[in-house]
Design a protein around this motif. Structure first.
Motif, PDB file in Angstrom:
ATOM      1  N   PRO A   1       4.401   3.823  -9.028  1.00  0.00           N
ATOM      2  CA  PRO A   1       3.048   3.252  -9.034  1.00  0.00           C
ATOM      3  C   PRO A   1       2.908   1.965  -8.218  1.00  0.00           C
ATOM      4  O   PRO A   1       1.852   1.728  -7.626  1.00  0.00           O
ATOM      5  CB  PRO A   1       2.785   2.990 -10.524  1.00  0.00           C
ATOM      6  N   ASN A   2       3.957   1.138  -8.183  1.00  0.00           N
ATOM      7  CA  ASN A   2       3.857  -0.146  -7.490  1.00  0.00           C
ATOM      8  C   ASN A   2       4.517  -0.129  -6.114  1.00  0.00           C
ATOM      9  O   ASN A   2       4.839  -1.185  -5.557  1.00  0.00           O
ATOM     10  CB  ASN A   2       4.437  -1.283  -8.339  1.00  0.00           C
ATOM     11  N   LEU A   3       4.717   1.070  -5.555  1.00  0.00           N
ATOM     12  CA  LEU A   3       5.270   1.168  -4.206  1.00  0.00           C
ATOM     13  C   LEU A   3       4.279   0.552  -3.221  1.00  0.00           C
ATOM     14  O   LEU A   3       3.135   0.984  -3.105  1.00  0.00           O
ATOM     15  CB  LEU A   3       5.518   2.633  -3.827  1.00  0.00           C
ATOM     16  N   ALA A   4       4.740  -0.498  -2.513  1.00  0.00           N
ATOM     17  CA  ALA A   4       3.864  -1.214  -1.577  1.00  0.00           C
ATOM     18  C   ALA A   4       4.123  -0.837  -0.137  1.00  0.00           C
ATOM     19  O   ALA A   4       3.247  -0.991   0.718  1.00  0.00           O
ATOM     20  CB  ALA A   4       4.041  -2.725  -1.756  1.00  0.00           C
ATOM     21  N   GLY A   5       5.348  -0.373   0.147  1.00  0.00           N
ATOM     22  CA  GLY A   5       5.644  -0.030   1.521  1.00  0.00           C
ATOM     23  C   GLY A   5       7.135   0.003   1.795  1.00  0.00           C
ATOM     24  O   GLY A   5       7.954   0.186   0.890  1.00  0.00           O
ATOM     25  N   ILE A   6       7.472  -0.208   3.055  1.00  0.00           N
ATOM     26  CA  ILE A   6       8.855  -0.095   3.526  1.00  0.00           C
ATOM     27  C   ILE A   6       9.186  -1.272   4.433  1.00  0.00           C
ATOM     28  O   ILE A   6       8.362  -1.671   5.271  1.00  0.00           O
ATOM     29  CB  ILE A   6       9.058   1.213   4.317  1.00  0.00           C
ATOM     30  N   LYS A   7      10.362  -1.827   4.262  1.00  0.00           N
ATOM     31  CA  LYS A   7      10.938  -2.707   5.279  1.00  0.00           C
ATOM     32  C   LYS A   7      11.725  -1.781   6.199  1.00  0.00           C
ATOM     33  O   LYS A   7      12.814  -1.325   5.869  1.00  0.00           O
ATOM     34  CB  LYS A   7      11.851  -3.762   4.663  1.00  0.00           C
ATOM     35  N   PHE A   8      11.168  -1.516   7.362  1.00  0.00           N
ATOM     36  CA  PHE A   8      11.641  -0.455   8.237  1.00  0.00           C
ATOM     37  C   PHE A   8      12.572  -1.048   9.301  1.00  0.00           C
ATOM     38  O   PHE A   8      12.141  -1.443  10.386  1.00  0.00           O
ATOM     39  CB  PHE A   8      10.448   0.243   8.886  1.00  0.00           C
ATOM     40  N   THR A   9      13.880  -1.112   8.991  1.00  0.00           N
ATOM     41  CA  THR A   9      14.857  -1.664   9.925  1.00  0.00           C
ATOM     42  C   THR A   9      15.630  -0.521  10.564  1.00  0.00           C
ATOM     43  O   THR A   9      16.748  -0.182  10.174  1.00  0.00           O
ATOM     44  CB  THR A   9      15.806  -2.644   9.198  1.00  0.00           C
ATOM     45  N   ASN A  10      14.989   0.090  11.528  1.00  0.00           N
ATOM     46  CA  ASN A  10      15.555   1.241  12.223  1.00  0.00           C
ATOM     47  C   ASN A  10      14.880   1.321  13.581  1.00  0.00           C
ATOM     48  O   ASN A  10      13.729   0.904  13.739  1.00  0.00           O
ATOM     49  CB  ASN A  10      15.303   2.519  11.412  1.00  0.00           C
ATOM     50  N   ASN A  11      15.593   1.864  14.576  1.00  0.00           N
ATOM     51  CA  ASN A  11      14.997   1.972  15.907  1.00  0.00           C
ATOM     52  C   ASN A  11      14.315   3.314  16.138  1.00  0.00           C
ATOM     53  O   ASN A  11      13.973   3.649  17.274  1.00  0.00           O
ATOM     54  CB  ASN A  11      16.046   1.720  16.995  1.00  0.00           C
ATOM     55  N   ASN A  12      14.103   4.073  15.071  1.00  0.00           N
ATOM     56  CA  ASN A  12      13.409   5.362  15.177  1.00  0.00           C
ATOM     57  C   ASN A  12      11.901   5.105  15.155  1.00  0.00           C
ATOM     58  O   ASN A  12      11.250   5.121  14.103  1.00  0.00           O
ATOM     59  CB  ASN A  12      13.817   6.282  14.025  1.00  0.00           C
ATOM     60  N   LEU A  13      11.346   4.858  16.339  1.00  0.00           N
ATOM     61  CA  LEU A  13       9.933   4.512  16.426  1.00  0.00           C
ATOM     62  C   LEU A  13       9.022   5.695  16.120  1.00  0.00           C
ATOM     63  O   LEU A  13       7.863   5.502  15.747  1.00  0.00           O
ATOM     64  CB  LEU A  13       9.623   3.953  17.812  1.00  0.00           C
ATOM     65  N   ILE A  14       9.537   6.905  16.269  1.00  0.00           N
ATOM     66  CA  ILE A  14       8.735   8.087  15.921  1.00  0.00           C
ATOM     67  C   ILE A  14       8.486   8.114  14.413  1.00  0.00           C
ATOM     68  O   ILE A  14       7.346   8.272  13.956  1.00  0.00           O
ATOM     69  CB  ILE A  14       9.434   9.379  16.394  1.00  0.00           C
ATOM     70  N   ASP A  15       9.540   7.936  13.632  1.00  0.00           N
ATOM     71  CA  ASP A  15       9.391   7.910  12.171  1.00  0.00           C
ATOM     72  C   ASP A  15       8.523   6.730  11.752  1.00  0.00           C
ATOM     73  O   ASP A  15       7.676   6.847  10.862  1.00  0.00           O
ATOM     74  CB  ASP A  15      10.770   7.836  11.507  1.00  0.00           C
ATOM     75  N   TYR A  16       8.713   5.585  12.410  1.00  0.00           N
ATOM     76  CA  TYR A  16       7.887   4.409  12.098  1.00  0.00           C
ATOM     77  C   TYR A  16       6.410   4.721  12.348  1.00  0.00           C
ATOM     78  O   TYR A  16       5.547   4.406  11.516  1.00  0.00           O
ATOM     79  CB  TYR A  16       8.321   3.204  12.925  1.00  0.00           C
ATOM     80  N   GLY A  17       6.136   5.339  13.491  1.00  0.00           N
ATOM     81  CA  GLY A  17       4.752   5.680  13.802  1.00  0.00           C
ATOM     82  C   GLY A  17       4.151   6.640  12.792  1.00  0.00           C
ATOM     83  O   GLY A  17       2.991   6.485  12.382  1.00  0.00           O
ATOM     84  N   HIS A  18       4.940   7.620  12.336  1.00  0.00           N
ATOM     85  CA  HIS A  18       4.455   8.543  11.309  1.00  0.00           C
ATOM     86  C   HIS A  18       4.190   7.802   9.995  1.00  0.00           C
ATOM     87  O   HIS A  18       3.223   8.106   9.287  1.00  0.00           O
ATOM     88  CB  HIS A  18       5.460   9.667  11.080  1.00  0.00           C
ATOM     89  N   CYS A  19       5.050   6.838   9.678  1.00  0.00           N
ATOM     90  CA  CYS A  19       4.842   6.035   8.458  1.00  0.00           C
ATOM     91  C   CYS A  19       3.538   5.253   8.547  1.00  0.00           C
ATOM     92  O   CYS A  19       2.786   5.172   7.574  1.00  0.00           O
ATOM     93  CB  CYS A  19       6.006   5.077   8.244  1.00  0.00           C
ATOM     94  N   LYS A  20       3.288   4.666   9.708  1.00  0.00           N
ATOM     95  CA  LYS A  20       2.033   3.929   9.887  1.00  0.00           C
ATOM     96  C   LYS A  20       0.834   4.850   9.700  1.00  0.00           C
ATOM     97  O   LYS A  20      -0.175   4.463   9.093  1.00  0.00           O
ATOM     98  CB  LYS A  20       1.997   3.284  11.269  1.00  0.00           C
ATOM     99  N   SER A  21       0.938   6.072  10.198  1.00  0.00           N
ATOM    100  CA  SER A  21      -0.157   7.029  10.047  1.00  0.00           C
ATOM    101  C   SER A  21      -0.339   7.432   8.588  1.00  0.00           C
ATOM    102  O   SER A  21      -1.464   7.548   8.092  1.00  0.00           O
ATOM    103  CB  SER A  21       0.107   8.279  10.894  1.00  0.00           C
ATOM    104  N   LYS A  22       0.789   7.632   7.886  1.00  0.00           N
ATOM    105  CA  LYS A  22       0.739   8.010   6.468  1.00  0.00           C
ATOM    106  C   LYS A  22       0.162   6.884   5.622  1.00  0.00           C
ATOM    107  O   LYS A  22      -0.481   7.115   4.600  1.00  0.00           O
ATOM    108  CB  LYS A  22       2.143   8.328   5.966  1.00  0.00           C
ATOM    109  N   ALA A  23       0.450   5.645   6.058  1.00  0.00           N
ATOM    110  CA  ALA A  23       0.116   4.486   5.235  1.00  0.00           C
ATOM    111  C   ALA A  23      -1.373   4.415   4.931  1.00  0.00           C
ATOM    112  O   ALA A  23      -1.781   4.143   3.802  1.00  0.00           O
ATOM    113  CB  ALA A  23       0.576   3.206   5.928  1.00  0.00           C
ATOM    114  N   ASN A  24      -2.203   4.660   5.973  1.00  0.00           N
ATOM    115  CA  ASN A  24      -3.655   4.665   5.765  1.00  0.00           C
ATOM    116  C   ASN A  24      -4.135   3.416   5.039  1.00  0.00           C
ATOM    117  O   ASN A  24      -4.977   3.484   4.156  1.00  0.00           O
ATOM    118  CB  ASN A  24      -4.074   5.885   4.948  1.00  0.00           C
ATOM    119  N   SER A  25      -3.547   2.289   5.360  1.00  0.00           N
ATOM    120  CA  SER A  25      -3.871   0.993   4.749  1.00  0.00           C
ATOM    121  C   SER A  25      -3.389   0.869   3.306  1.00  0.00           C
ATOM    122  O   SER A  25      -3.527  -0.186   2.698  1.00  0.00           O
ATOM    123  CB  SER A  25      -5.383   0.710   4.793  1.00  0.00           C
TER     124      SER A  25
END
Length: 300
Positions: free
Chosen positions: A158-182
């Motif tokens: 319930p209190n999941l706020a996000g991810i500290k994304f320390t990885n060079n996989n920019l494709i996965d990062y971009g998908h996460c940003k899209s999923k995030a939806n603010s």
């Protein structure tokens, strides 16, 4: 939702290697002066694996005692022992603004289901705080898809706020940003790719070099927003050279921690296996960095 630069902070120590939490008062003011928006304590930069449970709690307490509305506090509580991680999360629950946890890194996780189970138990120990999963697969060994993690965890933590994304996989990062939806805050954690994160919509970053070069990264962001990509790329190259040069002098973590003294915040020595250099070594390093054109961009 936290944004802008968040410094992954060092664990200040006396010359004998014991904690020097009194230094955190000055450390707080240093970060605020350089417009750093938050602190990520007890993480990889903070040598959490070299600290005892009580030392990690002492660091949490010291930052909370110097709490400021100008500095958002995220406490990393992850540990190979789920019991220890839950203990640390419970301790932090009334002291900081958010908690985070890396995946267990000895007996490593091999499925998103197990990762969710681990994160859910830790997050439940501080139910009123935002929880961030600390994704750093090069150290945790949890090479899992983060966009899938967000999708599967959304109704379970319930209190999941996000991810500290320390990885060079920019494709996965971009998908996460899209999923995030603010709804989720995807904090980018790979300093050398700061400029690469900007076209993907990054607006929050966690990193160790934000201690040393905060003005440089804010300038990169401004140049990017103004369309001056050549100048922005030149500054990013300077940041990369900073990392590479310090790393070549004995390993980045320890050498960069000692460099904080040059900037006015003496964080003391590093614990094994990191390198601690002499003041004379740092005088030479400072000169070389000056010759590289980095002096105007130092945090002060």
């Amino acid at each position: 939702m936290i944004s802008n630069l968040i410094a992954a902070t060092y664990a200040p120590m006396h010359n004998d290697g014991s904690l020097n939490t009194e230094r955190i008062k000055d450390y707080t003011q240093f970060l605020i002066r350089n417009h750093v928006a938050g602190v990520f304590m007890n993480g990889s930069t903070g040598d959490f694996t070299s600290l005892t449970i009580e030392e990690r709690k002492a660091i949490t307490l010291a930052w909370s005692e110097n709490k400021s509305d100008d500095l958002y506090l995220i406490d990393h509580v992850g540990d190979p022992s789920l019991k220890v991680a839950k203990n640390l999360a419970t301790y932090a629950a009334d002291k900081v603004d958010a908690i985070a946890a890396i995946a267990p890194f000895y007996f490593r996780l091999n499925s998103i289901d197990k990762l969710i189970e681990y994160c859910k138990e830790i997050a439940a120990c501080a139910p009123n705080l935002p929880f961030y999963y600390y994704h750093i697969p090069v150290l945790s060994g949890a090479h899992l898809n983060m966009a899938s993690f967000l999708e599967q965890a959304k109704d379970k933590i319930p209190n999941l706020a996000g991810i500290k994304f320390t990885n060079n996989n920019l494709i996965d990062y971009g998908h996460c940003k899209s999923k995030a939806n603010s709804k989720y805050n995807i904090l980018f954690g790979y300093d050398e790719l700061f400029i690469n994160s900007l076209p993907l919509g990054a607006n929050g970053w966690v990193g160790s070099t934000y201690n040393h070069l905060a003005p440089l990264y804010y300038k990169i962001k401004t140049l990017f927003e103004n369309g001056d990509m050549e100048a922005a790329a030149d500054l990013q190259s300077k940041a990369i050279r900073f990392v590479e040069f310090l790393d070549s002098n004995g390993g980045f973590n320890g050498v960069a921690k000692g460099f904080m003294k040059v900037l006015g915040v003496d964080c003391g020595p590093s614990r094994f296996p990191h390198t601690t250099l002499t003041d004379g070594d740092y005088a030479k390093i400072k000169k070389t960095l000056h010759d590289m054109g980095l002096t105007p961009w130092f945090s002060i």
